[in-house]
Design an enzyme around this catalytic site. Structure first.
Site, PDB file in Angstrom:
ATOM      1  N   ALA A 148       5.972  25.971  52.167  1.00 62.92           N
ATOM      2  CA  ALA A 148       7.091  25.085  51.831  1.00 62.92           C
ATOM      3  C   ALA A 148       7.189  24.911  50.316  1.00 62.92           C
ATOM      4  O   ALA A 148       8.282  24.943  49.733  1.00 62.92           O
ATOM      5  CB  ALA A 148       6.916  23.731  52.516  1.00 62.92           C
TER       6      ALA A 148
ATOM      7  N   TYR B 102       1.703  25.166  51.891  1.00 67.12           N
ATOM      8  CA  TYR B 102       1.739  26.203  50.861  1.00 67.12           C
ATOM      9  C   TYR B 102       3.091  26.923  50.867  1.00 67.12           C
ATOM     10  O   TYR B 102       3.747  27.069  49.825  1.00 67.12           O
ATOM     11  CB  TYR B 102       0.597  27.189  51.122  1.00 67.12           C
ATOM     12  CG  TYR B 102       0.438  28.281  50.107  1.00 67.12           C
ATOM     13  CD1 TYR B 102      -0.236  28.052  48.910  1.00 67.12           C
ATOM     14  CD2 TYR B 102       0.937  29.560  50.343  1.00 67.12           C
ATOM     15  CE1 TYR B 102      -0.394  29.072  47.980  1.00 67.12           C
ATOM     16  CE2 TYR B 102       0.783  30.574  49.425  1.00 67.12           C
ATOM     17  CZ  TYR B 102       0.112  30.327  48.241  1.00 67.12           C
ATOM     18  OH  TYR B 102      -0.043  31.331  47.315  1.00 67.12           O
TER      19      TYR B 102
ATOM     20  N   SER C 288       5.296  33.470  46.590  1.00 64.12           N
ATOM     21  CA  SER C 288       4.295  34.099  47.455  1.00 64.12           C
ATOM     22  C   SER C 288       5.016  34.837  48.572  1.00 64.12           C
ATOM     23  O   SER C 288       6.135  34.459  48.965  1.00 64.12           O
ATOM     24  CB  SER C 288       3.391  33.019  48.061  1.00 64.12           C
ATOM     25  OG  SER C 288       2.714  33.524  49.194  1.00 64.12           O
TER      26      SER C 288
ATOM     27  N   LYS D 215       6.103  27.019  48.049  1.00 61.70           N
ATOM     28  CA  LYS D 215       6.525  28.284  47.438  1.00 61.70           C
ATOM     29  C   LYS D 215       8.011  28.555  47.700  1.00 61.70           C
ATOM     30  O   LYS D 215       8.705  29.122  46.846  1.00 61.70           O
ATOM     31  CB  LYS D 215       5.664  29.436  47.964  1.00 61.70           C
ATOM     32  CG  LYS D 215       4.195  29.346  47.548  1.00 61.70           C
ATOM     33  CD  LYS D 215       4.026  29.383  46.039  1.00 61.70           C
ATOM     34  CE  LYS D 215       2.574  29.484  45.611  1.00 61.70           C
ATOM     35  NZ  LYS D 215       2.401  29.478  44.146  1.00 61.70           N
TER      36      LYS D 215
ATOM     37  N   VAL E 219      -1.382  20.482  35.804  1.00 63.22           N
ATOM     38  CA  VAL E 219       0.069  20.724  35.742  1.00 63.22           C
ATOM     39  C   VAL E 219       0.889  19.582  36.357  1.00 63.22           C
ATOM     40  O   VAL E 219       2.110  19.562  36.220  1.00 63.22           O
ATOM     41  CB  VAL E 219       0.487  22.065  36.409  1.00 63.22           C
ATOM     42  CG1 VAL E 219       0.014  23.250  35.593  1.00 63.22           C
ATOM     43  CG2 VAL E 219       0.019  22.142  37.857  1.00 63.22           C
TER      44      VAL E 219
HETATM   45  N1  LIG Z   1      -4.029  35.661  45.383  1.00 61.79           N
HETATM   46  C1  LIG Z   1      -2.995  35.851  46.196  1.00 61.79           C
HETATM   47  O1  LIG Z   1      -3.075  36.589  47.201  1.00 61.79           O
HETATM   48  C2  LIG Z   1      -1.698  35.192  45.910  1.00 61.79           C
HETATM   49  C3  LIG Z   1      -0.586  35.609  46.661  1.00 61.79           C
HETATM   50  C4  LIG Z   1       0.635  35.010  46.415  1.00 61.79           C
HETATM   51  C5  LIG Z   1       0.751  34.032  45.447  1.00 61.79           C
HETATM   52  N2  LIG Z   1      -0.354  33.647  44.740  1.00 61.79           N
HETATM   53  C6  LIG Z   1      -0.162  32.605  43.740  1.00 61.79           C
HETATM   54  O2  LIG Z   1      -0.606  33.067  42.489  1.00 61.79           O
HETATM   55  C7  LIG Z   1      -1.050  31.975  41.690  1.00 61.79           C
HETATM   56  C8  LIG Z   1      -2.429  32.263  41.161  1.00 61.79           C
HETATM   57  O3  LIG Z   1      -3.317  32.368  42.270  1.00 61.79           O
HETATM   58  P1  LIG Z   1      -4.717  33.109  42.214  1.00 61.79           P
HETATM   59  O4  LIG Z   1      -4.818  33.885  43.460  1.00 61.79           O
HETATM   60  O5  LIG Z   1      -4.908  33.751  40.907  1.00 61.79           O
HETATM   61  O6  LIG Z   1      -5.660  31.831  42.413  1.00 61.79           O
HETATM   62  P2  LIG Z   1      -6.866  31.250  41.540  1.00 61.79           P
HETATM   63  O7  LIG Z   1      -7.417  30.128  42.343  1.00 61.79           O
HETATM   64  O8  LIG Z   1      -7.746  32.341  41.137  1.00 61.79           O
HETATM   65  O9  LIG Z   1      -6.082  30.693  40.266  1.00 61.79           O
HETATM   66  C9  LIG Z   1      -5.324  29.522  40.298  1.00 61.79           C
HETATM   67  C10 LIG Z   1      -5.573  28.771  39.015  1.00 61.79           C
HETATM   68  O10 LIG Z   1      -4.770  27.589  39.029  1.00 61.79           O
HETATM   69  C11 LIG Z   1      -5.564  26.545  38.500  1.00 61.79           C
HETATM   70  N3  LIG Z   1      -5.076  25.256  38.978  1.00 61.79           N
HETATM   71  C12 LIG Z   1      -5.101  24.784  40.243  1.00 61.79           C
HETATM   72  N4  LIG Z   1      -4.587  23.552  40.293  1.00 61.79           N
HETATM   73  C13 LIG Z   1      -4.235  23.230  39.026  1.00 61.79           C
HETATM   74  C14 LIG Z   1      -3.651  22.097  38.425  1.00 61.79           C
HETATM   75  N5  LIG Z   1      -3.330  21.009  39.156  1.00 61.79           N
HETATM   76  N6  LIG Z   1      -3.409  22.110  37.095  1.00 61.79           N
HETATM   77  C15 LIG Z   1      -3.757  23.186  36.348  1.00 61.79           C
HETATM   78  N7  LIG Z   1      -4.311  24.286  36.861  1.00 61.79           N
HETATM   79  C16 LIG Z   1      -4.552  24.314  38.181  1.00 61.79           C
HETATM   80  C17 LIG Z   1      -6.973  26.833  38.988  1.00 61.79           C
HETATM   81  O11 LIG Z   1      -7.948  26.160  38.206  1.00 61.79           O
HETATM   82  C18 LIG Z   1      -7.029  28.343  38.862  1.00 61.79           C
HETATM   83  O12 LIG Z   1      -7.521  28.748  37.605  1.00 61.79           O
HETATM   84  C19 LIG Z   1      -0.975  30.741  42.603  1.00 61.79           C
HETATM   85  O13 LIG Z   1       0.230  30.053  42.360  1.00 61.79           O
HETATM   86  C20 LIG Z   1      -0.968  31.349  43.993  1.00 61.79           C
HETATM   87  O14 LIG Z   1      -0.349  30.503  44.936  1.00 61.79           O
HETATM   88  C21 LIG Z   1      -1.572  34.201  44.951  1.00 61.79           C
END
Ligand SMILES: NC(=O)c1ccc[n+]([C@@H]2O[C@H](COP(=O)([O-])OP(=O)(O)OC[C@H]3O[C@@H](n4cnc5c(N)ncnc54)[C@H](O)[C@@H]3O)[C@@H](O)[C@H]2O)c1
Length: 258
Positions: free
Chosen positions: A162, A160, A147, A164, A68
């Site tokens: 900052a 993280y 988040s 978000k 991305v």
């Molecule tokens: N799991 C939680 O508790 C939680 C809470 C709040 C926010 N989030 C946010 O939700 C989103 C998804 O998180 P998740 O928990 O499913 O994590 P995850 O690690 O399971 O999924 C994240 C995905 O992003 C992809 N990714 C990472 N860097 C990338 C890049 N440079 N280009 C393209 N793809 C990339 C990874 O390959 C992965 O498939 C994230 O933005 C995370 O910050 C998660």
């Protein structure tokens, strides 16, 4: 009122981070609601698994292995969505990474990497999607992934949190700027959700964040990826047609800000 507002038949969506966790759950759910889904992620194997799940269930999906932070690659994925569906109707910017370091230990390189992926990656996704929607006259919906970290100070989550917080600001600013085109922009700010990201994080150093956050929740548990996907579906669909510039917090009641 009708459940038809959740029907995405005839819509085309782009979901970043679609190879696993919340992104995969979202891509699969949007497809179940009828959307043709363009799935983007760094992880090609995970992407193919997601598109396979969608196709096995009779849906339409495309895989875009990309980073991305690579704006031309994102632009190509958006162009591909327009070619297949006539226009892009939904963009869900979900790709992200977790990083932990105390403020005193944070290196510039860590901050740059997390801001590049978690903020600029979302910014570029939003810019490419919004330009496309405006260009085709599409009254679309853009959903970003913030988040619960934006609601509080959490030790070790400076980079993280900052990034978000910047996503929240981007969401509200873009909503204010492009609402006149009929395009809505909202964020989802999940609490702790069980995904590959949090499994890795909880395993590191036996942090047991999951147990602590379960105790803090009135529901006495953490979340599941599907519960966040439903929040994205709500914001992506016409069910939220009067909602823009908002932050939806599926967090088990851990934080209840004004
Ligand atoms: N799991 C939680 O508790 C939680 C809470 C709040 C926010 N989030 C946010 O939700 C989103 C998804 O998180 P998740 O928990 O499913 O994590 P995850 O690690 O399971 O999924 C994240 C995905 O992003 C992809 N990714 C990472 N860097 C990338 C890049 N440079 N280009 C393209 N793809 C990339 C990874 O390959 C992965 O498939 C994230 O933005 C995370 O910050 C998660």
């Amino acid at each position: 009122m009708s459940l038809a507002a959740y029907d995405l038949t005839g819509r085309t969506a782009l979901v970043t981070g679609a190879a696993g966790g919340i992104g995969r759950a979202t891509a699969v759910l949007l497809a179940q609601a009828g959307a043709a889904v363009h799935c983007a992620d760094l992880d090609e194997k995970g992407l193919n698994r997601t598109t396979g799940l969608i196709r096995e269930a009779g849906g339409e999906a495309w895989a875009h292995p990309l980073d991305v932070t690579d704006r031309p690659a994102l632009a190509a994925a958006v162009a591909s969505a327009v070619r297949t569906g006539g226009s892009l109707h939904i963009a869900a910017a979900i790709a992200g990474v977790m990083h932990r370091s105390t403020v005193l230990e944070t290196q510039d390189a860590d901050l740059d990497r997390v801001l590049d992926i978690n903020f600029k990656g979302v910014l570029h996704t939003c810019q490419e999607a919004a330009r496309s929607m405006i260009g085709t006259g599409t009254r679309g919906s853009i959903v970003t992934m913030a988040s619960g970290a934006v609601d509080t100070g959490s030790a070790e989550l400076l980079c993280y949190g900052a990034a978000k917080a910047a996503v929240v600001q981007l969401t509200k600013t873009l909503a204010a700027e492009i609402g006149r085109h009929g395009i809505r922009v909202n964020a989802v700010a999940p609490g702790w959700v069980r995904t590959p990201m949090t499994e890795r994080d909880d395993a590191a150093g036996q942090r047991r964040v999951e147990a602590t956050l379960s105790r803090m929740s009135p529901l006495e548990r953490v979340g599941e990826a599907q519960e966040i996907a439903h929040a994205v579906l709500h914001l992506a669909s016409d069910a939220s047609s009067f909602t823009t510039g908002q932050i939806l917090r599926p967090n088990g009641g851990v934080a209840m800000p004004w």
